[in-house]
Scaffold this motif. Structure first.
Motif, mmCIF file in Angstrom:
data_model
loop_
_atom_site.group_PDB
_atom_site.id
_atom_site.type_symbol
_atom_site.label_atom_id
_atom_site.label_comp_id
_atom_site.label_asym_id
_atom_site.label_seq_id
_atom_site.Cartn_x
_atom_site.Cartn_y
_atom_site.Cartn_z
ATOM 1 N N PRO A 12 -2.053 55.373 -36.054
ATOM 2 C CA PRO A 12 -2.896 54.828 -34.979
ATOM 3 C C PRO A 12 -3.116 55.852 -33.873
ATOM 4 C CG PRO A 12 -0.669 53.976 -34.814
ATOM 5 C CD PRO A 12 -0.724 54.751 -36.098
ATOM 6 N N GLY A 18 -2.133 64.669 -33.657
ATOM 7 C CA GLY A 18 -2.585 65.968 -33.151
ATOM 8 C C GLY A 18 -1.411 66.868 -32.790
ATOM 9 N N THR A 19 -0.433 66.303 -32.087
ATOM 10 C CA THR A 19 0.761 67.069 -31.703
ATOM 11 C C THR A 19 1.421 67.670 -32.933
ATOM 12 O OG1 THR A 19 1.136 65.547 -29.853
ATOM 13 C CG2 THR A 19 3.031 66.856 -30.585
ATOM 14 N N GLY A 36 -11.738 64.350 -34.506
ATOM 15 C CA GLY A 36 -11.879 64.037 -33.085
ATOM 16 C C GLY A 36 -12.143 65.308 -32.275
ATOM 17 N N ARG A 40 -15.400 66.192 -30.093
ATOM 18 C CA ARG A 40 -15.289 66.457 -28.647
ATOM 19 C C ARG A 40 -15.882 67.820 -28.319
ATOM 20 N NH1 ARG A 40 -10.946 63.175 -29.257
ATOM 21 N NH2 ARG A 40 -9.634 64.781 -30.114
ATOM 22 N N GLU A 61 -15.369 53.223 -30.516
ATOM 23 C CA GLU A 61 -15.799 52.779 -31.852
ATOM 24 C C GLU A 61 -15.766 53.965 -32.812
ATOM 25 O OE1 GLU A 61 -19.672 51.232 -31.084
ATOM 26 O OE2 GLU A 61 -18.891 49.625 -29.801
ATOM 27 N N VAL A 63 -17.390 56.613 -35.438
ATOM 28 C CA VAL A 63 -18.649 57.292 -35.757
ATOM 29 C C VAL A 63 -18.980 56.981 -37.223
ATOM 30 C CG1 VAL A 63 -19.635 59.614 -36.015
ATOM 31 C CG2 VAL A 63 -18.226 59.063 -34.016
ATOM 32 N N ARG A 127 1.821 56.389 -24.368
ATOM 33 C CA ARG A 127 1.545 57.751 -24.836
ATOM 34 C C ARG A 127 0.097 58.158 -24.526
ATOM 35 N NH1 ARG A 127 4.203 58.831 -30.768
ATOM 36 N NH2 ARG A 127 6.364 58.369 -30.229
ATOM 37 N N LEU A 128 -0.820 57.223 -24.727
ATOM 38 C CA LEU A 128 -2.240 57.589 -24.563
ATOM 39 C C LEU A 128 -2.633 57.714 -23.095
ATOM 40 C CD1 LEU A 128 -3.651 55.419 -27.466
ATOM 41 C CD2 LEU A 128 -3.667 57.911 -27.342
ATOM 42 N N ASN A 142 2.316 65.239 -22.090
ATOM 43 C CA ASN A 142 2.399 63.839 -21.692
ATOM 44 C C ASN A 142 3.121 63.770 -20.359
ATOM 45 O OD1 ASN A 142 3.617 60.992 -21.607
ATOM 46 N ND2 ASN A 142 2.093 60.910 -23.248
ATOM 47 N N ALA A 146 6.404 64.595 -22.109
ATOM 48 C CA ALA A 146 6.307 66.032 -22.416
ATOM 49 C C ALA A 146 5.464 66.706 -21.334
ATOM 50 C CB ALA A 146 5.675 66.229 -23.795
ATOM 51 N N ASP A 166 -11.576 58.785 -23.343
ATOM 52 C CA ASP A 166 -11.329 57.525 -24.080
ATOM 53 C C ASP A 166 -9.872 57.081 -23.977
ATOM 54 O OD1 ASP A 166 -10.322 59.538 -25.669
ATOM 55 O OD2 ASP A 166 -11.174 58.814 -27.540
ATOM 56 N N MET A 205 9.644 64.129 -30.731
ATOM 57 C CA MET A 205 8.675 65.035 -31.369
ATOM 58 C C MET A 205 9.361 65.963 -32.370
ATOM 59 S SD MET A 205 6.185 66.100 -28.278
ATOM 60 C CE MET A 205 5.795 64.875 -27.052
ATOM 61 N N VAL A 208 10.339 64.112 -35.557
ATOM 62 C CA VAL A 208 9.151 63.848 -36.388
ATOM 63 C C VAL A 208 8.720 65.145 -37.082
ATOM 64 C CG1 VAL A 208 6.752 63.044 -36.379
ATOM 65 C CG2 VAL A 208 8.416 61.944 -34.871
#
Ligand code: AP5
Length: 226
Positions: A12, A18-19, A36, A40, A61, A63, A127-128, A142, A146, A166, A205, A208
């Motif tokens: 999600p 990306g990280t 993405g 951008r 939404e 593309v 996070r976002l 972040n 981070a 966004d 991080m 992961v």
């Protein structure tokens, strides 16, 4: 290194695709393809594509599959993708996944290695909304988890850190809904093909990265750390 293989990071918005893709691509030497980021870039350069996709992205939404597939086919035709690549944010719908299977077949690639970065929704909003990205090199920070050494400035190149348009709470809700509706079903698509790995991306991080590194290493048939 010839691996003839595609890696796909699913998950999600805010899962850390990306990280982690930046880290793993750097270590394993495959190009990092983020749809993405490509869009951008088109928006910031004011290209025809950017003018079409900008408002769609701003609403959270998806593309159209047609535009995304065209962009991916052009990118995959470039020589740096000849031996493999790492997709971040693509595919995102069943038609995109089926289209990618056809492209990989035609390039003689093996089955993709797909990793679902799994994170509960409650962590994603933090996070976002806390994310900041370097306007020069694209490094991801972040403000909560981070942060850069100096507020608002990239540690790597001194670039100004900016917030993605966004990443507001309202647009994030739309993006999460689009993920649930169109992208989540892809985990089942890849599970049925026997190529899906699931990683707990709510961990740190570095944890992961270690889990992903092991998966990539095994897929490349290599020993030792990436
Ligand atoms: P896109 O750019 O792909 O965004 P996304 O999928 O919503 O994912 P994000 O980039 O928001 O999150 P991420 O998982 O990469 O997390 P990150 O590593 O930054 O897509 C944007 C838009 O483009 C879409 O809405 C759509 O309109 C369009 N689009 C793109 N591709 C498309 C396609 N194929 N088809 C149709 N439309 C498409 O991390 C997030 C934050 O969390 C950062 O601050 C980071 O520092 C922090 N963080 C990361 N990992 C951890 C951790 N383990 N612990 C604590 N914090 C962490």
């Amino acid at each position: 290194m010839a691996i003839n293989r595609a890696f796909i990071f699913l998950g999600p918005p805010g899962a850390g695709k990306g990280t982690q893709a930046k880290r793993i691509a750097k270590l394993s030497g495959v190009p990092h393809l983020s749809t993405g980021d490509m869009m951008r870039d088109a928006v910031s350069r004011g290209t025809d594509l950017g003018k079409v996709v900008g408002p769609i992205m701003q609403r959270g939404e998806l593309v159209s599959d047609e535009l995304v597939m065209k962009m991916i086919e052009e990118r995959l035709a470039q020589p740096d993708c000849a031996a493999g690549c790492l997709f971040d944010g693509f595919p995102r719908t069943l038609p995109q996944a089926e289209g990618l299977d056809r492209i990989l077949d035609s390039k003689g690639f093996g089955k993709p290695v797909v990793v679902d970065l799994s994170v509960g929704e409650e962590k994603l909003l933090r996070r976002l909304t806390g994310r900041r990205t370097c306007s020069v090199g694209g490094e991801i920070y972040n403000v909560y988890d981070a942060p850069p050494k100096v507020d608002g400035i990239c540690d790597n190149d001194g670039g100004k850190l900016v917030q993605r348009a966004d990443d507001t709470a309202e647009v994030v809700r739309q993006r999460l809904a689009a993920y649930d509706r169109a992208t989540k079903p892809l985990t089942e698509y890849y599970r049925r093909q026997g190529v899906l790995h699931v990683v707990d991306a709510s961990a740190s991080m570095d944890e992961v990265s270690r889990a992903l590194g092991e998966i990539v290493k095994r897929a490349e048939g290599r020993n030792g750390h990436l």
